[in-house]
Design a protein around this motif. Structure first.
Motif, PDB file in Angstrom:
ATOM      1  N   LEU A 170      -0.364  14.699   0.946  1.00  0.00           N
ATOM      2  CA  LEU A 170      -1.329  13.588   1.009  1.00  0.00           C
ATOM      3  C   LEU A 170      -2.476  13.942   1.945  1.00  0.00           C
ATOM      4  CD1 LEU A 170      -1.921  10.672   0.089  1.00  0.00           C
ATOM      5  CD2 LEU A 170      -0.666   9.877   2.082  1.00  0.00           C
ATOM      6  N   GLU A 171      -2.152  14.596   3.041  1.00  0.00           N
ATOM      7  CA  GLU A 171      -3.162  15.025   4.009  1.00  0.00           C
ATOM      8  C   GLU A 171      -4.130  16.015   3.335  1.00  0.00           C
ATOM      9  OE1 GLU A 171      -3.589  13.901   7.153  1.00  0.00           O
ATOM     10  OE2 GLU A 171      -5.343  15.230   7.296  1.00  0.00           O
ATOM     11  N   LEU A 203      -3.885   8.284  -6.370  1.00  0.00           N
ATOM     12  CA  LEU A 203      -3.048   7.535  -7.320  1.00  0.00           C
ATOM     13  C   LEU A 203      -1.992   8.448  -7.945  1.00  0.00           C
ATOM     14  CD1 LEU A 203      -5.686   5.295  -9.137  1.00  0.00           C
ATOM     15  CD2 LEU A 203      -4.025   4.587  -7.410  1.00  0.00           C
ATOM     16  N   ASP A 204      -2.421   9.665  -8.267  1.00  0.00           N
ATOM     17  CA  ASP A 204      -1.496  10.660  -8.813  1.00  0.00           C
ATOM     18  C   ASP A 204      -0.360  10.946  -7.840  1.00  0.00           C
ATOM     19  OD1 ASP A 204      -2.298  11.283 -11.254  1.00  0.00           O
ATOM     20  OD2 ASP A 204      -2.887  13.356 -10.825  1.00  0.00           O
ATOM     21  N   TRP A 205      -0.766  11.100  -6.594  1.00  0.00           N
ATOM     22  CA  TRP A 205       0.216  11.385  -5.547  1.00  0.00           C
ATOM     23  C   TRP A 205       1.198  10.214  -5.418  1.00  0.00           C
ATOM     24  CZ3 TRP A 205       1.462   8.802  -1.039  1.00  0.00           C
ATOM     25  CH2 TRP A 205       2.351   9.470  -0.191  1.00  0.00           C
ATOM     26  N   VAL A 234       1.227   1.937  -9.290  1.00  0.00           N
ATOM     27  CA  VAL A 234      -0.070   2.601  -9.459  1.00  0.00           C
ATOM     28  C   VAL A 234      -1.092   1.623 -10.042  1.00  0.00           C
ATOM     29  CG1 VAL A 234      -1.307   4.381 -10.777  1.00  0.00           C
ATOM     30  CG2 VAL A 234       0.802   4.962  -9.584  1.00  0.00           C
ATOM     31  N   ILE A 278      -4.766  16.152   0.129  1.00  0.00           N
ATOM     32  CA  ILE A 278      -5.548  15.368  -0.837  1.00  0.00           C
ATOM     33  C   ILE A 278      -6.697  14.676  -0.124  1.00  0.00           C
ATOM     34  CG2 ILE A 278      -5.469  13.313  -2.318  1.00  0.00           C
ATOM     35  CD1 ILE A 278      -2.604  14.197  -3.071  1.00  0.00           C
ATOM     36  N   ARG A 279      -6.414  14.167   1.068  1.00  0.00           N
ATOM     37  CA  ARG A 279      -7.444  13.484   1.849  1.00  0.00           C
ATOM     38  C   ARG A 279      -8.640  14.404   2.074  1.00  0.00           C
ATOM     39  NH1 ARG A 279      -9.681  12.253   6.801  1.00  0.00           N
ATOM     40  NH2 ARG A 279      -8.897  14.135   7.763  1.00  0.00           N
ATOM     41  N   ARG A 334     -20.561   9.296  -4.100  1.00  0.00           N
ATOM     42  CA  ARG A 334     -20.403   8.015  -4.782  1.00  0.00           C
ATOM     43  C   ARG A 334     -21.606   7.103  -4.598  1.00  0.00           C
ATOM     44  NH1 ARG A 334     -14.282   6.115  -5.170  1.00  0.00           N
ATOM     45  NH2 ARG A 334     -13.548   8.058  -6.063  1.00  0.00           N
ATOM     46  N   ALA A 343      -4.364   0.634  -7.968  1.00  0.00           N
ATOM     47  CA  ALA A 343      -5.639   1.005  -8.576  1.00  0.00           C
ATOM     48  C   ALA A 343      -6.555  -0.212  -8.694  1.00  0.00           C
ATOM     49  CB  ALA A 343      -5.401   1.613  -9.955  1.00  0.00           C
ATOM     50  N   ILE A 399      -0.113   4.734   4.126  1.00  0.00           N
ATOM     51  CA  ILE A 399      -0.886   5.707   3.349  1.00  0.00           C
ATOM     52  C   ILE A 399      -2.364   5.620   3.728  1.00  0.00           C
ATOM     53  CG2 ILE A 399      -1.557   6.408   1.004  1.00  0.00           C
ATOM     54  CD1 ILE A 399       1.137   5.281   0.068  1.00  0.00           C
ATOM     55  N   ASN A 404      -8.504   6.409  -5.113  1.00  0.00           N
ATOM     56  CA  ASN A 404      -8.988   7.720  -5.527  1.00  0.00           C
ATOM     57  C   ASN A 404      -7.995   8.306  -6.530  1.00  0.00           C
ATOM     58  OD1 ASN A 404      -8.721  10.788  -5.140  1.00  0.00           O
ATOM     59  ND2 ASN A 404     -10.748  10.358  -4.308  1.00  0.00           N
ATOM     60  N   PRO A 405      -8.480   8.892  -7.642  1.00  0.00           N
ATOM     61  CA  PRO A 405      -7.553   9.367  -8.681  1.00  0.00           C
ATOM     62  C   PRO A 405      -6.496  10.345  -8.168  1.00  0.00           C
ATOM     63  CG  PRO A 405      -9.848   9.690  -9.357  1.00  0.00           C
ATOM     64  CD  PRO A 405      -9.888   9.063  -8.023  1.00  0.00           C
ATOM     65  N   MET A 406      -6.865  11.192  -7.238  1.00  0.00           N
ATOM     66  CA  MET A 406      -5.893  12.163  -6.718  1.00  0.00           C
ATOM     67  C   MET A 406      -4.813  11.454  -5.909  1.00  0.00           C
ATOM     68  SD  MET A 406      -7.897  15.613  -5.635  1.00  0.00           S
ATOM     69  CE  MET A 406      -9.334  14.881  -4.881  1.00  0.00           C
ATOM     70  N   LEU A 437      -3.423   2.526 -17.329  1.00  0.00           N
ATOM     71  CA  LEU A 437      -3.094   3.876 -16.857  1.00  0.00           C
ATOM     72  C   LEU A 437      -3.813   4.939 -17.693  1.00  0.00           C
ATOM     73  CD1 LEU A 437       0.702   3.317 -16.118  1.00  0.00           C
ATOM     74  CD2 LEU A 437      -1.118   3.571 -14.429  1.00  0.00           C
ATOM     75  N   ASN A 481      11.029  10.039  -5.181  1.00  0.00           N
ATOM     76  CA  ASN A 481      11.925   9.351  -4.251  1.00  0.00           C
ATOM     77  C   ASN A 481      12.951   8.479  -4.966  1.00  0.00           C
ATOM     78  OD1 ASN A 481      11.394   9.711  -1.209  1.00  0.00           O
ATOM     79  ND2 ASN A 481       9.368   9.734  -2.141  1.00  0.00           N
ATOM     80  N   ARG A 496      -0.469  -2.526 -19.156  1.00  0.00           N
ATOM     81  CA  ARG A 496      -0.210  -1.502 -18.134  1.00  0.00           C
ATOM     82  C   ARG A 496      -0.489  -0.089 -18.666  1.00  0.00           C
ATOM     83  NH1 ARG A 496       5.658  -0.889 -15.372  1.00  0.00           N
ATOM     84  NH2 ARG A 496       6.031   0.211 -17.324  1.00  0.00           N
ATOM     85  N   LYS A 527     -10.087  10.260 -14.750  1.00  0.00           N
ATOM     86  CA  LYS A 527      -9.760  11.353 -13.832  1.00  0.00           C
ATOM     87  C   LYS A 527      -9.992  12.707 -14.507  1.00  0.00           C
ATOM     88  CE  LYS A 527      -5.744  12.971 -13.187  1.00  0.00           C
ATOM     89  NZ  LYS A 527      -4.288  12.935 -13.114  1.00  0.00           N
ATOM     90  N   SER A 535       5.694  15.699   0.885  1.00  0.00           N
ATOM     91  CA  SER A 535       4.755  14.831   0.189  1.00  0.00           C
ATOM     92  C   SER A 535       3.663  14.319   1.113  1.00  0.00           C
ATOM     93  CB  SER A 535       5.491  13.633  -0.409  1.00  0.00           C
ATOM     94  OG  SER A 535       6.259  14.038  -1.492  1.00  0.00           O
ATOM     95  N   THR A 593      -3.114   7.531   6.871  1.00  0.00           N
ATOM     96  CA  THR A 593      -3.222   8.970   6.646  1.00  0.00           C
ATOM     97  C   THR A 593      -4.537   9.304   5.953  1.00  0.00           C
ATOM     98  OG1 THR A 593      -0.840   9.019   6.361  1.00  0.00           O
ATOM     99  CG2 THR A 593      -2.042  10.973   5.612  1.00  0.00           C
ATOM    100  N   LEU A 594      -4.934   8.449   5.024  1.00  0.00           N
ATOM    101  CA  LEU A 594      -6.128   8.741   4.219  1.00  0.00           C
ATOM    102  C   LEU A 594      -7.431   8.527   4.965  1.00  0.00           C
ATOM    103  CD1 LEU A 594      -5.184   7.157   0.787  1.00  0.00           C
ATOM    104  CD2 LEU A 594      -5.409   9.578   1.274  1.00  0.00           C
ATOM    105  N   ARG A 607       3.756  10.289  -8.236  1.00  0.00           N
ATOM    106  CA  ARG A 607       4.769  11.338  -8.046  1.00  0.00           C
ATOM    107  C   ARG A 607       5.694  11.008  -6.878  1.00  0.00           C
ATOM    108  NH1 ARG A 607       2.397  15.828  -6.379  1.00  0.00           N
ATOM    109  NH2 ARG A 607       0.310  15.042  -6.750  1.00  0.00           N
ATOM    110  N   PHE A 608       5.112  10.480  -5.814  1.00  0.00           N
ATOM    111  CA  PHE A 608       5.880  10.119  -4.617  1.00  0.00           C
ATOM    112  C   PHE A 608       6.970   9.106  -4.976  1.00  0.00           C
ATOM    113  CE2 PHE A 608       6.154   7.648  -0.531  1.00  0.00           C
ATOM    114  CZ  PHE A 608       6.631   8.677   0.272  1.00  0.00           C
ATOM    115  N   ASP A 633       4.602   3.242 -12.437  1.00  0.00           N
ATOM    116  CA  ASP A 633       3.456   2.740 -13.212  1.00  0.00           C
ATOM    117  C   ASP A 633       2.982   1.386 -12.704  1.00  0.00           C
ATOM    118  OD1 ASP A 633       3.463   4.986 -14.721  1.00  0.00           O
ATOM    119  OD2 ASP A 633       4.187   4.061 -16.572  1.00  0.00           O
TER     120      ASP A 633
END
Lengths: 124, 182
Positions: free
Chosen positions: A10-11, B164-166, B120, A13-14, A24, B124, B149, B160-162, A51, B174, A47, A58, A6, B152-153, B169-170, B117
Motif C-alpha cells: 500500500l505504501e 481500490l485494487d489493493w 470496493v 501504491i501511495r 487531476r 469507490a 488506510i 484511486n484505482p490502484m 465494478l 485475508n 454492483r 482504470k 500488503s 498510510t495513503l 486483494r487485501f 466487491d
C-alpha cells in the motif's frame, strides 16, 4: 499472515499514485458517472456494473471521471441505471445496464464523446 | 438478492442516506453455535421509536419517488427464512444499528458472496465516509479500517484505482486466510 506485506505494498501504491494526483482537474470540470444503488438497482445487478465501470476506467487510465451513486429514482423496471453527466451537456440516462454495456459506454460516451442511443432511457 | 453481501451493500445505503460518517460492518461466522451474525452500525441521523418500528414495513419509505421501501424488509425476510432473527436499534441524533442472524448451515441461507466487491463499491462511491469492516470466522479475525488506510495513503485518495485494487486483494486474501487458507 500476508498482512504486513500488503501494508508495505500500500505504501508503494501511495508513492506511485501521488504523482498522478497533480494531473487531476477540479471536480467541477469532471465528468460524473452515477450508478443507481437503491434496493432495486442492487437487486438488478448494479454492483457488477459499477465494478465494470471502475475497471474499464482504470484499464484506459482515465482519471478525470468521478464514479458515484444515487438511490432509487423511481425507474426500478429499468435498473441497473447509469447516468453520465458531463459539464455543459444534458444528463444522459442509460437503462438495463450490464457489465458489458457499461464498458461500452465508457469507451463510446466517455472516451469518444458519442452517446450510445440504443441504451438511453426510452421516452415515457 | 442472491448474496448476503448485496443486502449489506443495500442496507449501508440507508446509513449513507442518514449522513453517517463512520459505518461499521461486523460479520461473525460462529461454526460451533451454527450461527451467522451480520451487524451494521452507523453514526448517522438515527430515527425515533415510531419510525424505527415502521422501517420493517415494506410500505414505508422516506423517499418520495415511490411508495415502497424494500431494503430492510428483504433483509429481515432473508434472516427469518433461515431460522434467524432481525433487530434494529436507533436513537435520533446518535445513529442506527441493525443485527441480522442466520442459522449458518440452513439450506435456504444465501451465501455471503463477495464482500470484497461490496466494500470496493462502497469505498469507490463514498471515499469520504469511514468504513470499518470486521469479519470473524471462529477465533480468526480480519479487520479492514479505511481510517487506517487513509493514514498510510496521506494525500492519495481512497478511490484511486490502484488503491481500490489493493483493497479488493487485501480483503480476498485475508478472508481466505481466516477461512483456513482454503
Amino acid at each position: 499472515m500476508p498482512v504486513i506485506k500488503s501494508m508495505e505494498e500500500l505504501e508503494k501504491i501511495r508513492k506511485q499514485a501521488k504523482d498522478m494526483i497533480n494531473l487531476r482537474v477540479d471536480n467541477e470540470t469532471k465528468t460524473r458517472i452515477v450508478v443507481g444503488m437503491g434496493t432495486c438497482g442492487i437487486a438488478a445487478g448494479a454492483r457488477p456494473v459499477m465494478l465494470a465501470i471502475l475497471d474499464e476506467l482504470k484499464k484506459r487510465n482515465i482519471t478525470n471521471v468521478i464514479v458515484t451513486e444515487t438511490g432509487c429514482i423511481g425507474l426500478c423496471q429499468y435498473e441497473p441505471l447509469v447516468d453520465v453527466i458531463q459539464p455543459d451537456h444534458p444528463k444522459v440516462t442509460y437503462v438495463n445496464m450490464n457489465p458489458e454495456k457499461a464498458r461500452e459506454i465508457v469507451v463510446k460516451h466517455i472516451i469518444n464523446n458519442q452517446v450510445v442511443d440504443e441504451y438511453v432511457v426510452p421516452n415515457i | 438478492m442472491r448474496e448476503l453481501s448485496l443486502h449489506i451493500l443495500d442496507v449501508v445505503q440507508n446509513s449513507l442516506g442518514a449522513k453517517a460518517s463512520v459505518i461499521e460492518i461486523n460479520i461473525e461466522e460462529n461454526i460451533k453455535k451454527d450461527l451467522l451474525i451480520i451487524e451494521i452500525k452507523d453514526n448517522g441521523s438515527g430515527m425515533d421509536e415510531k419510525m424505527t418500528k415502521k422501517v420493517m414495513d415494506p410500505f414505508f419509505t422516506t423517499r418520495t419517488t415511490r411508495k415502497v421501501g424494500l431494503g430492510i424488509p428483504l433483509f429481515v425476510h432473508a434472516a427469518k427464512s433461515c431460522g434467524g432473527d432481525f433487530k434494529i436499534q436507533s436513537e435520533k441524533g446518535k445513529g442506527t444499528a441493525i443485527e441480522a442472524s442466520f442459522v449458518l448451515s440452513h439450506i435456504d441461507r444465501a451465501p455471503i458472496g463477495s464482500m470484497a466487491d461490496t466494500m470496493v463499491s462502497l469505498v469507490a462511491m463514498r471515499p469520504d465516509v469511514d468504513f470499518v469492516y470486521r469479519h470473524c470466522v471462529g477465533d480468526q479475525v480480519f479487520i479492514l479500517d479505511t481510517q487506517e488506510i487513509k493514514k498510510t495513503l496521506q494525500e492519495v485518495p481512497l478511490n484511486n484505482p490502484m488503491v481500490l485494487d489493493w483493497i479488493k486483494r487485501f480483503i480476498e486474501d485475508n478472508l481466505k486466510e481466516i477461512n483456513g487458507g482454503a
